[in-house]
Design a protein around this motif. Sequence first.
Motif, PDB file in Angstrom:
ATOM      1  N   MET A 104       0.868  -1.160   0.000  1.00  0.00           N
ATOM      2  CA  MET A 104       0.000   0.000   0.000  1.00  0.00           C
ATOM      3  C   MET A 104       0.917   1.224   0.000  1.00  0.00           C
ATOM      4  SD  MET A 104      -3.305   0.703   0.273  1.00  0.00           S
ATOM      5  CE  MET A 104      -4.149  -0.741   0.709  1.00  0.00           C
ATOM      6  N   PRO A 105       0.853   2.138  -0.833  1.00  0.00           N
ATOM      7  CA  PRO A 105      -0.240   2.502  -1.713  1.00  0.00           C
ATOM      8  C   PRO A 105      -0.261   1.689  -3.014  1.00  0.00           C
ATOM      9  CG  PRO A 105       1.373   4.280  -1.593  1.00  0.00           C
ATOM     10  CD  PRO A 105       1.856   3.173  -0.740  1.00  0.00           C
ATOM     11  N   GLN A 106      -1.453   1.657  -3.596  1.00  0.00           N
ATOM     12  CA  GLN A 106      -1.685   0.959  -4.850  1.00  0.00           C
ATOM     13  C   GLN A 106      -2.223   1.986  -5.834  1.00  0.00           C
ATOM     14  OE1 GLN A 106      -4.939  -1.783  -4.620  1.00  0.00           O
ATOM     15  NE2 GLN A 106      -4.207  -2.960  -6.357  1.00  0.00           N
ATOM     16  N   LEU A 107      -1.582   2.080  -6.992  1.00  0.00           N
ATOM     17  CA  LEU A 107      -2.030   3.019  -8.021  1.00  0.00           C
ATOM     18  C   LEU A 107      -2.739   2.228  -9.104  1.00  0.00           C
ATOM     19  CD1 LEU A 107       0.639   4.283  -6.675  1.00  0.00           C
ATOM     20  CD2 LEU A 107       0.591   5.804  -8.620  1.00  0.00           C
ATOM     21  N   ALA A 142      -5.095   4.091  -3.944  1.00  0.00           N
ATOM     22  CA  ALA A 142      -5.712   3.480  -2.767  1.00  0.00           C
ATOM     23  C   ALA A 142      -4.619   3.371  -1.716  1.00  0.00           C
ATOM     24  CB  ALA A 142      -6.277   2.105  -3.126  1.00  0.00           C
ATOM     25  N   TRP A 143      -4.874   3.941  -0.531  1.00  0.00           N
ATOM     26  CA  TRP A 143      -3.823   3.966   0.489  1.00  0.00           C
ATOM     27  C   TRP A 143      -4.379   4.251   1.865  1.00  0.00           C
ATOM     28  CZ3 TRP A 143      -0.239   8.850   0.371  1.00  0.00           C
ATOM     29  CH2 TRP A 143      -0.999  10.005   0.499  1.00  0.00           C
ATOM     30  N   PRO A 165      10.081   0.426  -1.283  1.00  0.00           N
ATOM     31  CA  PRO A 165       9.534   0.468  -2.649  1.00  0.00           C
ATOM     32  C   PRO A 165       8.599  -0.700  -2.963  1.00  0.00           C
ATOM     33  CG  PRO A 165      11.888   0.905  -2.687  1.00  0.00           C
ATOM     34  CD  PRO A 165      11.545   0.516  -1.279  1.00  0.00           C
ATOM     35  N   ASP A 166       8.824  -1.857  -2.351  1.00  0.00           N
ATOM     36  CA  ASP A 166       7.970  -3.000  -2.673  1.00  0.00           C
ATOM     37  C   ASP A 166       6.584  -2.900  -2.035  1.00  0.00           C
ATOM     38  OD1 ASP A 166       8.757  -3.526  -0.059  1.00  0.00           O
ATOM     39  OD2 ASP A 166       9.186  -5.644  -0.427  1.00  0.00           O
ATOM     40  N   HIS A 167       6.321  -1.832  -1.293  1.00  0.00           N
ATOM     41  CA  HIS A 167       4.979  -1.597  -0.758  1.00  0.00           C
ATOM     42  C   HIS A 167       4.108  -0.851  -1.769  1.00  0.00           C
ATOM     43  CE1 HIS A 167       5.814  -2.057   3.830  1.00  0.00           C
ATOM     44  NE2 HIS A 167       6.332  -3.030   3.121  1.00  0.00           N
ATOM     45  N   ILE A 168       4.713  -0.367  -2.847  1.00  0.00           N
ATOM     46  CA  ILE A 168       3.980   0.422  -3.844  1.00  0.00           C
ATOM     47  C   ILE A 168       3.739  -0.438  -5.075  1.00  0.00           C
ATOM     48  CG2 ILE A 168       4.084   2.453  -5.341  1.00  0.00           C
ATOM     49  CD1 ILE A 168       5.783   3.763  -3.116  1.00  0.00           C
ATOM     50  N   MET A 169       2.492  -0.460  -5.510  1.00  0.00           N
ATOM     51  CA  MET A 169       2.118  -1.265  -6.664  1.00  0.00           C
ATOM     52  C   MET A 169       1.452  -0.398  -7.710  1.00  0.00           C
ATOM     53  SD  MET A 169       1.919  -4.217  -8.158  1.00  0.00           S
ATOM     54  CE  MET A 169       2.444  -5.265  -6.838  1.00  0.00           C
ATOM     55  N   THR A 174      -9.006   6.496   0.465  1.00  0.00           N
ATOM     56  CA  THR A 174      -8.318   6.268   1.733  1.00  0.00           C
ATOM     57  C   THR A 174      -8.963   5.129   2.502  1.00  0.00           C
ATOM     58  OG1 THR A 174      -7.729   8.601   1.803  1.00  0.00           O
ATOM     59  CG2 THR A 174      -7.569   7.380   3.873  1.00  0.00           C
ATOM     60  N   TYR A 175      -8.132   4.176   2.881  1.00  0.00           N
ATOM     61  CA  TYR A 175      -8.577   3.074   3.727  1.00  0.00           C
ATOM     62  C   TYR A 175      -8.238   3.389   5.176  1.00  0.00           C
ATOM     63  CZ  TYR A 175      -8.905   0.298  -0.554  1.00  0.00           C
ATOM     64  OH  TYR A 175      -9.218  -0.177  -1.792  1.00  0.00           O
ATOM     65  N   ARG A 176      -9.066   2.904   6.088  1.00  0.00           N
ATOM     66  CA  ARG A 176      -8.777   3.037   7.516  1.00  0.00           C
ATOM     67  C   ARG A 176      -8.270   1.698   8.006  1.00  0.00           C
ATOM     68  NH1 ARG A 176     -14.161   6.133   9.335  1.00  0.00           N
ATOM     69  NH2 ARG A 176     -14.861   3.994   9.225  1.00  0.00           N
ATOM     70  N   PRO A 177      -7.166   1.688   8.740  1.00  0.00           N
ATOM     71  CA  PRO A 177      -6.567   0.414   9.171  1.00  0.00           C
ATOM     72  C   PRO A 177      -7.541  -0.502   9.906  1.00  0.00           C
ATOM     73  CG  PRO A 177      -5.076   2.211   9.630  1.00  0.00           C
ATOM     74  CD  PRO A 177      -6.368   2.833   9.165  1.00  0.00           C
ATOM     75  N   GLU A 178      -8.451   0.072  10.689  1.00  0.00           N
ATOM     76  CA  GLU A 178      -9.379  -0.770  11.445  1.00  0.00           C
ATOM     77  C   GLU A 178     -10.423  -1.428  10.541  1.00  0.00           C
ATOM     78  OE1 GLU A 178     -11.048   3.426  11.646  1.00  0.00           O
ATOM     79  OE2 GLU A 178      -9.075   2.545  11.902  1.00  0.00           O
TER      80      GLU A 178
END
Length: 170
Positions: free
Chosen positions: A1-4, A61-62, A33-37, A95-99
């Motif tokens: 995350m983040p995902q484009l 989306a993040w 960097p591997d958290h970004i797609m 935006t996503y909320r972690p919960e």
Amino acid sequence: MPQLLIRGIGPERVRAASRSLIAELAAVCECPPDHIMLECLPTAAFFDGEEVPVFPFVEVAWFDRGEDVRDRFAEAVDRHFRAAGIPELEIAFRTYRPEEYYINGKRAGGSRENPAERAGRESEEERESALRAAEAENRRLKEELAKARKSLQSAAGERMSSRLRDALRE
């Protein structure tokens, strides 16, 4: 995350921009960097019964990282795709909320408490704290005013210098 999620930009242009874009976005987000797609979605658009070109659009989306990071993120995405020959594009953030985000059936983070309720309680606590501080300052000022008035009354019969009078008024 983040995902484009990228629409209206061909895979060859996304691939050309991907290495430098991902490196910059990782620095902006302070994540590996591997958290970004980057996902290039094949799409078709239609108008009036005819297929038309898809407008370049990037949906991010993040998890929220604040306005400053979001602004720098959007500027980097725009700059890299313009350099890849895309004259204009739009960017939107989801935006996503972690919960409310689950990984392998497990909550990613956060508590079960409603964030709006938590924010409302925090702001209520902040308001109460500010009110208590204002009330304390008000009491202090009233006491100083009472002392100054008492001083003026006792000195009413005496001649007081204008500087002293001005100081007591303040």
